[in-house]
Write an enzyme that holds these catalytic residues in place. Structure first.
Site, mmCIF file in Angstrom:
data_model
loop_
_atom_site.group_PDB
_atom_site.id
_atom_site.type_symbol
_atom_site.label_atom_id
_atom_site.label_comp_id
_atom_site.label_asym_id
_atom_site.label_seq_id
_atom_site.Cartn_x
_atom_site.Cartn_y
_atom_site.Cartn_z
ATOM 1 N N ASP A 193 0.821 -1.208 0.000
ATOM 2 C CA ASP A 193 0.000 0.000 0.000
ATOM 3 C C ASP A 193 0.864 1.272 0.000
ATOM 4 O OD1 ASP A 193 -2.266 1.728 0.439
ATOM 5 O OD2 ASP A 193 -3.248 0.055 1.441
ATOM 6 N N ASP A 194 0.576 2.168 -0.931
ATOM 7 C CA ASP A 194 1.228 3.495 -0.990
ATOM 8 C C ASP A 194 2.722 3.424 -1.293
ATOM 9 O OD1 ASP A 194 -1.275 4.413 -0.278
ATOM 10 O OD2 ASP A 194 -0.612 5.632 1.395
ATOM 11 N N HIS A 227 -10.016 -3.120 -1.631
ATOM 12 C CA HIS A 227 -9.858 -1.940 -0.785
ATOM 13 C C HIS A 227 -9.932 -2.255 0.694
ATOM 14 C CE1 HIS A 227 -11.332 1.769 1.346
ATOM 15 N NE2 HIS A 227 -10.169 2.124 0.869
ATOM 16 N N CYS A 287 -6.566 4.214 -3.218
ATOM 17 C CA CYS A 287 -6.418 2.762 -3.020
ATOM 18 C C CYS A 287 -7.500 1.930 -3.714
ATOM 19 C CB CYS A 287 -6.406 2.453 -1.526
ATOM 20 S SG CYS A 287 -5.029 3.207 -0.627
#
Length: 492
Positions: free
Chosen positions: A34-35, A132, A73
């Site tokens: 994530d990210d 998500h 996301c």
């Protein structure tokens, strides 16, 4: 106790002629982080301590120009899972998977590429955040988990261990003492150096769960698709202190482009609202002022420590894969769901149509010799991964996608004549070519056209030159219009 959940994942397969010791078809291990922007040693950021990911990149294919469709996301994951660019407003939302996929009956047309793997005989296992939701179930941040899966038909098994945090969303925003952002009413810092081991945060539990499942899958003897979704380096930047200790904060570089770009409207940016939710942060971020250099280094320190923490978990997974001799027949994919501004253009967060938010990590480590030790410089998009995975695994594609297979880039590293990536957000369409980024906004506020020069790898994007190069804009605009899906004219 482990809670069995839905999650969504991505992974990569191998072609039919792979010589395997234990089975004819390859396994796929898709690791979603994530990210994660391209902030890794493998991408030339030598101050980042990411030895395990770097090693997989060195012996695999490192994509130096991978771009996501949407810099948030849920919407980014919807695009990669379906292979489709956003074509209506809900596709830009974190609720896109819930609204478009959850609750639907199973059909012959697969809901995701993971579903297609399952249809073709793969045992599909999801662990952690693939779609998500942090655990693959449909419920709000502060609600109790439901029984409804985000992806109702993609997974043979859905696993998650929330540990002392008890739910997926609590785990996603976890602090080492068992509390979370919700329970503490956002009265928290955006970072934490926990006096704990790897299992003191949820991603360590996710790695342990994936390792135990690999052992089961080895015995099962059926080709598998395992998706493993790690939370960090998503906010809050929380990681065991030993990973913070890898860095000298005073030597961490600051952003090379910390100012608002010239000749842009502020509506192209944002005031770092997600970041500012962490109420006990020492400073607030905003377009009207920069955070201090000292605080910027503190935040960047937390982001890097979080990457090093995840790197260690990926290293554990790979070591287990080797110990089980599954590495000989498993394709490993590492995918970042979008980039992140670390003070770049005065923004802390994603949610823009700038390079920092749209460019993300993509690494494919395959057992095939022709896939080894390559930097793939072709421009590719997340929607391309759907057909590529099927192509590499010899699975028929029965649903059209907006993406195109890029296996040829891995094998031969030959660029297309027309390389382009399209992204969508903030009422705009952005197009990345080899030499430029062209963005068009559907709004009244001027300017609505932005052009950034990327010749010679310049990724700063600190000056909109659209008014200086009208002929270039005119030449590129028909290509940008090809990416117009009608999104901003669509109704729900």
């Amino acid at each position: 106790m482990f809670r069995y959940f839905t999650a969504l994942y991505l992974v990569l397969g191998l072609s039919n002629h792979l010589s395997a010791q234990t089975q004819d078809r390859p396994n796929v291990l898709f690791i979603c982080v994530d990210d994660l922007r391209t902030e890794l040693g493998a991408y030339g950021k030598h101050y980042v301590k990411s030895p395990h990911i770097d090693a997989l990149a060195k012996t695999g294919a490192l994509f130096t120009n991978h771009y996501v469709q949407v810099p948030t996301c849920g919407a980014s994951r919807h695009a990669i899972l379906t292979g489709m660019r956003p074509s209506k407003p809900i596709h830009l939302s974190n609720n896109s998977i819930v609204e478009e996929i959850s609750g639907q009956p199973e059909k012959e047309t697969p809901e995701t590429f993971i579903h297609r793997f399952k249809q073709d005989g793969y045992h599909t296992v999801g662990i952690g955040k693939i779609s998500h939701s942090a655990d693959g179930l449909v419920y709000g941040y502060e609600a109790q988990p439901s029984e409804q899966r985000e992806l109702p038909h993609s997974w043979s098994e859905l696993l998650f261990n929330p540990g002392k945090w008890k739910t997926g969303w609590n785990s996603f925003f976890a602090y080492a003492n068992g509390e979370n952002r919700q329970s503490l009413k956002k009265q928290v810092k955006p970072y934490e150096a926990g006096e704990t081991d790897d299992q003191g945060y949820p991603d360590g539990l996710t790695a342990d769960l994936a390792i135990s499942k690999l052992k089961e899958l080895k015995k099962k003897g059926q080709p598998f698709f395992m998706g493993v979704g790690f939370f960090k380096p998503h906010l809050p930047f929380n990681a065991p202190k030993k990973y913070w200790d890898l860095y000298d904060e005073n030597k961490i570089p600051l952003s090379p482009n910390p100012d608002i770009p010239e000749n842009v409207n502020l509506k192209s940016l944002h005031g770092s609202g997600e970041f500012n939710q962490y109420a006990l942060g020492e400073e607030k971020a905003g377009l009207d002022t920069q955070v201090s250099d000292a605080y910027a280094r503190k935040l960047r320190h937390g982001y890097l420590a979080s990457i090093s923490y995840i790197d260690a978990q990926i290293g554990k997974l790979y070591q287990e894969l080797k110990a089980l001799e599954l590495d000989k027949n498993t394709i490993i994919v590492i995918w970042g769901d979008h980039g992140w501004h670390l003070g770049d253009q005065r923004v802390w967060g994603k949610h823009t149509l700038f390079e920092n938010a749209l460019k993300s990590t993509l690494i494919i480590n395959s057992p095939l010799p022709q896939h080894k030790a390559k930097k793939v410089r072709a421009i590719v998009e997340s929607v391309d991964i759907y057909p590529t995975l099927l192509d590499m695994c010899g699975i028929d594609q029965i649903k059209p996608t907006d993406g195109e297979s890029f296996e040829k880039h891995i094998k031969y590293n030959i660029p297309d004549t027309e390389e382009v990536a399209y992204s969508y957000f903030r009422n705009g369409i952005s197009m990345r070519t080899k030499d430029y980024r062209l963005t068009k906004y559907f709004r009244k506020d001027q300017p609505v056209i932005e052009l950034y020069d990327h010749h010679k790898g310049n990724a700063i994007e600190n000056k909109n030159i659209a008014d200086k190069k009208p002929n270039t804009v005119k030449e590129l605009m028909p290509l940008l219009n090809k990416g117009d899906t009608g999104l901003y004219n669509a109704s729900e």
